[in-house]
Design a protein around this motif. Sequence first.
Motif, mmCIF file in Angstrom:
data_model
loop_
_atom_site.group_PDB
_atom_site.id
_atom_site.type_symbol
_atom_site.label_atom_id
_atom_site.label_comp_id
_atom_site.label_asym_id
_atom_site.label_seq_id
_atom_site.Cartn_x
_atom_site.Cartn_y
_atom_site.Cartn_z
ATOM 1 N N LEU A 134 0.839 -1.195 0.000
ATOM 2 C CA LEU A 134 0.000 0.000 0.000
ATOM 3 C C LEU A 134 0.875 1.246 0.000
ATOM 4 C CD1 LEU A 134 -2.793 -1.070 2.509
ATOM 5 C CD2 LEU A 134 -2.882 -1.068 0.026
ATOM 6 N N ILE A 135 2.082 1.113 0.559
ATOM 7 C CA ILE A 135 3.058 2.191 0.521
ATOM 8 C C ILE A 135 3.978 1.911 -0.668
ATOM 9 C CG2 ILE A 135 4.817 3.445 1.790
ATOM 10 C CD1 ILE A 135 2.060 3.457 3.120
ATOM 11 N N THR A 136 4.049 2.821 -1.609
ATOM 12 C CA THR A 136 4.868 2.621 -2.812
ATOM 13 C C THR A 136 5.762 3.827 -3.044
ATOM 14 O OG1 THR A 136 3.248 3.631 -4.312
ATOM 15 C CG2 THR A 136 2.993 1.273 -3.849
ATOM 16 N N SER A 137 6.792 3.621 -3.863
ATOM 17 C CA SER A 137 7.690 4.727 -4.208
ATOM 18 C C SER A 137 6.938 5.825 -4.941
ATOM 19 C CB SER A 137 8.842 4.214 -5.078
ATOM 20 O OG SER A 137 9.647 3.314 -4.356
ATOM 21 N N GLN A 138 6.025 5.419 -5.820
ATOM 22 C CA GLN A 138 5.253 6.406 -6.579
ATOM 23 C C GLN A 138 4.411 7.270 -5.658
ATOM 24 O OE1 GLN A 138 2.521 4.699 -9.398
ATOM 25 N NE2 GLN A 138 2.256 6.616 -10.518
ATOM 26 N N MET A 139 3.806 6.640 -4.634
ATOM 27 C CA MET A 139 3.007 7.397 -3.675
ATOM 28 C C MET A 139 3.882 8.369 -2.887
ATOM 29 S SD MET A 139 1.309 5.947 -0.199
ATOM 30 C CE MET A 139 1.084 7.070 1.190
ATOM 31 N N ILE A 140 5.029 7.883 -2.395
ATOM 32 C CA ILE A 140 5.904 8.697 -1.551
ATOM 33 C C ILE A 140 6.400 9.935 -2.294
ATOM 34 C CG2 ILE A 140 8.180 8.738 -0.450
ATOM 35 C CD1 ILE A 140 7.655 5.860 0.452
ATOM 36 N N THR A 141 6.795 9.764 -3.546
ATOM 37 C CA THR A 141 7.387 10.880 -4.282
ATOM 38 C C THR A 141 6.380 11.962 -4.654
ATOM 39 O OG1 THR A 141 7.115 9.608 -6.344
ATOM 40 C CG2 THR A 141 9.260 9.498 -5.237
ATOM 41 N N ARG A 142 5.094 11.698 -4.452
ATOM 42 C CA ARG A 142 4.074 12.705 -4.749
ATOM 43 C C ARG A 142 3.974 13.754 -3.645
ATOM 44 N NH1 ARG A 142 -1.530 10.044 -5.995
ATOM 45 N NH2 ARG A 142 -2.020 12.233 -6.363
ATOM 46 N N PHE A 143 4.595 13.492 -2.502
ATOM 47 C CA PHE A 143 4.445 14.386 -1.360
ATOM 48 C C PHE A 143 5.668 15.267 -1.169
ATOM 49 C CE2 PHE A 143 1.322 11.161 -0.607
ATOM 50 C CZ PHE A 143 0.282 11.824 0.009
ATOM 51 N N SER A 144 5.406 16.503 -0.746
ATOM 52 C CA SER A 144 6.482 17.434 -0.429
ATOM 53 C C SER A 144 6.486 17.775 1.054
ATOM 54 C CB SER A 144 6.319 18.731 -1.242
ATOM 55 O OG SER A 144 5.061 19.328 -0.975
ATOM 56 N N SER A 145 5.655 17.071 1.842
ATOM 57 C CA SER A 145 5.561 17.304 3.286
ATOM 58 C C SER A 145 5.545 15.972 4.014
ATOM 59 C CB SER A 145 4.282 18.090 3.614
ATOM 60 O OG SER A 145 3.989 18.022 4.999
#
Length: 221
Positions: free
Chosen positions: A46-57
């Motif tokens: 459910l936690i992916t690299s693509q998801m993480i890189t979308r955030f700046s906070s």
Amino acid sequence: TEGPEFLYKEEDEWPQLPYALKEISSDDPEVKQTVIAATSSVEPDLITSQMITRFSSWNKLLKTAAWILRYKEKLRKAVINWKSCISSEHGPINSITVTEIAEAETAILKFVQGRTFAEEINILRKTKQITIYKLDPILADGVLRVGGRLQEAPISREAKHPAILPKQHHIINLIILHYHVLSGHSGAEYTLSLIRQKFWIINGRTSLRTVLNKCVSCRKR
């Protein structure tokens, strides 16, 4: 970057699994009979690299991960007991608990460590001799942490055993920026001291300088 729209609605408006499934009869001629073999399978991340890189906070990433994990738990319970789709043990939709934030942080740390320290974790589980031996690493609840030099110190568990993180990853930038802002845009050493109360970044000073040199507020001042 704010998460799916349904999370802003009341929980009884969240997407539901088909309630009618439990009422389907195996004698119904319209129901296709299928043989299912029970096997042990790995759930998709459910936690992916693509998801993480979308955030700046860092805070927004933690909150969104907490929502995702909450919804996963609701679906898991729904498979066991359909009535659990109707009720919620977490309270109002707007309340993410401290425990849920901690669980989200652990899930993110495990994801990052699993992709950057996979070999070290496997070796540690087998022989307890790994390349980052100077940190005397240990596995605590599946998270790779700094080992025992502060075991008896009167400080928090996280400060005794900060989570080990790589020097290059998107969440490293988020964490450094988060603590830099939290410190009132202080210098590298004070920011690093705050970070090390929870995280131990490999070559942390180098990573810190890279991020702080890009801080718009500091450059303006």
